[in-house]
Scaffold this motif. Structure first.
Motif, mmCIF file in Angstrom:
data_model
loop_
_atom_site.group_PDB
_atom_site.id
_atom_site.type_symbol
_atom_site.label_atom_id
_atom_site.label_comp_id
_atom_site.label_asym_id
_atom_site.label_seq_id
_atom_site.Cartn_x
_atom_site.Cartn_y
_atom_site.Cartn_z
ATOM 1 N N LYS A 11 0.802 -1.410 0.174
ATOM 2 C CA LYS A 11 0.082 0.064 -0.088
ATOM 3 C C LYS A 11 0.876 0.905 0.094
ATOM 4 N N TYR A 13 0.374 5.356 0.064
ATOM 5 C CA TYR A 13 -0.776 6.156 0.239
ATOM 6 C C TYR A 13 -0.281 7.235 -0.699
ATOM 7 N N CYS A 51 -10.503 -5.124 4.430
ATOM 8 C CA CYS A 51 -11.754 -4.814 4.797
ATOM 9 C C CYS A 51 -12.447 -3.823 3.755
ATOM 10 N N GLY A 52 -11.636 -3.237 2.860
ATOM 11 C CA GLY A 52 -12.307 -2.390 1.656
ATOM 12 C C GLY A 52 -12.081 -0.859 1.937
ATOM 13 N N MET A 53 -11.811 -0.506 2.949
ATOM 14 C CA MET A 53 -11.640 1.225 3.201
ATOM 15 C C MET A 53 -10.390 1.729 2.321
ATOM 16 N N THR A 54 -9.431 0.848 1.921
ATOM 17 C CA THR A 54 -8.323 1.357 1.542
ATOM 18 C C THR A 54 -7.985 0.393 0.234
ATOM 19 N N TRP A 72 -15.731 -8.966 -4.096
ATOM 20 C CA TRP A 72 -15.701 -8.191 -2.813
ATOM 21 C C TRP A 72 -17.065 -8.249 -2.159
ATOM 22 N N ARG A 73 -18.175 -8.526 -2.773
ATOM 23 C CA ARG A 73 -19.256 -8.758 -1.869
ATOM 24 C C ARG A 73 -19.232 -10.061 -0.891
ATOM 25 N N ARG A 76 -16.513 -9.455 1.601
ATOM 26 C CA ARG A 76 -16.830 -8.535 2.924
ATOM 27 C C ARG A 76 -17.992 -8.957 3.656
ATOM 28 N N SER A 77 -19.079 -9.878 3.255
ATOM 29 C CA SER A 77 -20.226 -10.474 3.893
ATOM 30 C C SER A 77 -19.419 -11.320 5.081
ATOM 31 N N LEU A 81 -15.730 -5.732 11.417
ATOM 32 C CA LEU A 81 -14.632 -4.871 11.676
ATOM 33 C C LEU A 81 -14.988 -4.045 12.733
ATOM 34 N N PRO A 83 -13.328 -0.878 14.297
ATOM 35 C CA PRO A 83 -12.203 0.266 13.939
ATOM 36 C C PRO A 83 -11.629 0.665 15.084
ATOM 37 N N ASN A 87 -15.726 5.589 16.103
ATOM 38 C CA ASN A 87 -16.644 6.169 14.969
ATOM 39 C C ASN A 87 -17.891 5.746 15.037
ATOM 40 N N ILE A 88 -18.839 6.538 15.562
ATOM 41 C CA ILE A 88 -20.185 5.973 15.852
ATOM 42 C C ILE A 88 -21.131 7.147 15.807
#
Ligand SMILES: Nc1ncnc2c1ncn2[C@@H]1O[C@H](COP(=O)(O)OP(=O)(O)OP(=O)(O)O)[C@@H](O)[C@H]1O
Ligand SMILES: [Mg+2]
Lengths: 312, 253
Positions: A11, A13, A51-54, A72-73, A76-77, A81, A83, A87-88
């Motif tokens: 990765k 950035y 997890c798909g955020m990056t 991906w579907r 991810r199912s 996660l 974090p 974050n809520i």
């Protein structure tokens, strides 16, 4: 066949910073893997990418045989996660927030399951409270509840016990153990080495975007089960007397101390014999100390080693 | 297709709307009433009639459009900006939902709210003036299309915005002036020829004109052109959103 297979994952950035430098890692179904590493090692980046955020720059990841990009579907199912940051949404009620997560993952409403998750995380009393009325530790548990709402096969916990008191930490470990019993694969990051010791099956150490070590915890603990006795001598010895020669014993270069490594778990540690032989050989002792290496030592040692290599 | 995921997003958005019911419903009713008092009564008493329709009744479609556009835009932009701001967007990004499903949930809810408010204003208007709807189906179609396309546009703004200022910027600097200058409160034919030409470059004119036609059969531009304009606007917004989700722009690192 590993349940999660990470292959050459890189990765970079946007700013050009390489946070993951070709990570290879296989995680078996139903195991608990603890990911240890200093701040900025790349733990969160690794989890976010799976997890798909990056979006990954190179390499591949499969979860339960499903590629995280092409399939991906399905991938991810399977994933839940939790974090690192809390974050809520503050204005929703706890039960509603948990039920929302279930719906988002495309599962039918199931109040019994939601209630069960809330109970397991000791949130039943708070089910109808607004998130903003909860303490930090409770919010973290709501995050876990949200991650469990869709019955994931893999759970990523990014520092689940940061800022959580001892009692709650213990109860989280119990929750994790219970999930493992149900066959859920768990990957957690932590800065508490004793946490890794307490619950992990395997331990991976990551630093500067590279995995430095992956090892079963019991194998590691065996290494840790060794103790070192250091005997400081009053007078410099030029060589070890023959009567002292044995496994695990060494004279230091300056001839002023003798070290003896032994296994604390063994039936006989050989310490009594050694002390007898020392006085028999006519050596005068100045001081004695024993030292047990810990996971922390291994961890710090590995990281320092990498730092030196980097500098060289 | 993850329909339950769409439903979850849609319902969560709607419940936020109903939580702030006072703000959501009462304030548009009050502001509309004020418009009728100020524009309808004070100014209307001097303007009298526009192409055979009383001024008070003439401004009803423009007023509905004005509110529906700003509401659709604000609801959708805030709806998607908020989870970005609080960080809860991680959940959507790691869930099995694709761009279409996100759009259906967020934009669908924002458009629904705008539609509600539009209908409430229409109902309120009937208390003040005599409203006539010559083409009810066309009226509904225009209303729904406008709610949807402005919600789509708002969705883009919400993803683009990196702080609250930016979130307000486009509505304030571009949309509100365009809406006011698009003939909400007057017929374009009332303007001098130069400004008439300028107004024809304002896309909002086409929407308001078409909508007003469905009420009174009066249009500043041909109805087909109004439909084409709104379809084009919707298509552009959809294309931009599709691109955003493909590239992860401002959403994924
Ligand atoms: N969005 C981003 N853009 C640029 N660089 C980033 C971004 N996110 C993380 N990084 C960098 O990538 C590196 C790894 O960060 P990461 O969050 O994965 O570390 P971590 O191991 O989770 O650390 P911690 O223990 O502090 O949580 C850091 O140097 C960080 O500055
Ligand atoms: Mg981290």
């Amino acid at each position: 066949m590993a349940f999660i297979k990470i292959d050459g994952l890189r990765k970079v950035y946007d700013g050009g910073f390489e946070a993951l430098k070709g990570v290879d890692l296989e995680i078996e179904e139903g195991e608990i893997l603890a990911l240890l590493g200093p701040n900025g090692a790349g733990k969160t980046t690794l989890i976010s990418t799976i997890c798909g955020m990056t979006t990954p720059t190179a390499g591949s990841v499969t979860v339960g045989g499903h590629d995280i990009i092409r399939d991906w579907r399905a991938a991810r199912s399977l994933i839940g996660l939790v974090p690192q940051e809390i974050n809520i949404e503050p204005f929703t009620e706890v039960r509603r927030a948990v039920a929302f997560s279930r719906g988002l993952f495309g599962l039918k409403r199931n109040d019994a399951h939601v209630d069960d998750v809330l109970r397991r995380l000791s949130l039943t009393d708070k089910a109808d409270s607004k998130i903003m009325q909860l303490s930090g530790g409770m919010k973290r548990r709501v995050l876990i509840a949200k991650a469990l709402a869709h019955e994931p096969r893999v759970l990523f916990l990014d520092e689940p016990t940061a800022g959580v008191d001892v009692e709650l930490r213990k109860s989280m470990w119990e929750t994790v153990a219970e999930l493992k019993k149900q066959g859920v694969t768990i990957i957690l990051t932590t800065h508490y080495i004793e946490e890794a010791e307490a619950i992990a099956d395997r331990i991976a150490v990551i630093n500067k975007g590279e995995i430095l070590l992956v090892e079963r915890k019991d194998a590691l603990m065996k290494r840790l089960g060794r103790k070192r006795l250091v005997v400081e001598l009053q007078h410099k010895a030029d060589a070890l007397p023959d009567s002292l020669v044995r496994d695990g014993l060494a004279l230091s270069e300056d001839g002023l101390s003798i070290t003896y490594d032994y296994d604390t778990q063994a039936e006989r540690t050989g310490i009594t014999r050694l002390l007898q032989d020392l006085s028999g050989a006519g050596l005068t002792l100045r001081d004695l100390q024993t030292r047990q290496s810990s996971l922390e030592d291994i961890f710090v040692g590995l990281v320092a080693e990498q730092e030196q290599e980097g500098a060289a | 297709m993850n329909l339950l995921g769409v439903k979850a997003i849609y319902m969560a958005e709607m419940s936020r709307f109903f939580r702030t019911v006072l703000q959501s419903f009462v304030s548009p009713v009050i502001s509309t009433s004020l418009y009728f008092v100020v524009f309808g009564s004070a100014i209307g008493s001097r303007i009298d009639q526009v192409e055979g329709v009383s001024y008070g009744a003439f401004i009803v479609p423009g007023l509905i459009m004005l509110t529906v556009m700003t509401q659709g835009l604000a609801n959708a932009s805030f709806g998607i900006y908020f989870p970005k701001f609080t960080g809860t967007i991680y959940e959507h990004l790691s869930a099995p939902v694709n761009f279409l499903e996100m759009v259906l949930g967020y934009v669908g809810a924002a458009a629904t709210k705008a539609l509600f408010i539009g209908l409430i204003i229409l109902a309120t208007a009937t208390f003040f003036v005599e409203v006539q709807i010559q083409h009810p189906l066309a009226m509904l179609a225009f209303l729904i299309l406008t709610c949807t396309s402005f919600a789509l546009f708002g969705f883009i703004i919400g993803i683009w915005a990196q702080n609250f200022e930016q979130l307000q910027l486009i509505p304030l600097l571009i949309v509100t002036p365009l809406v006011f200058l698009g003939g909400s409160f007057y017929s374009v034919s009332m303007l001098p020829p130069f400004w008439q030409t300028v107004t024809h470059f304002n896309p909002v004119l086409y929407l308001i004109s078409g909508f007003r036609w469905s009420f009174y059969g009066l249009a500043d531009v041909p109805v087909a052109m109004s439909l084409a304009a709104i379809a084009l606007f919707t298509a552009i917004c959809l294309a931009v959103i599709w691109w955003i989700f493909r590239t992860g722009w401002r959403l994924r690192d």
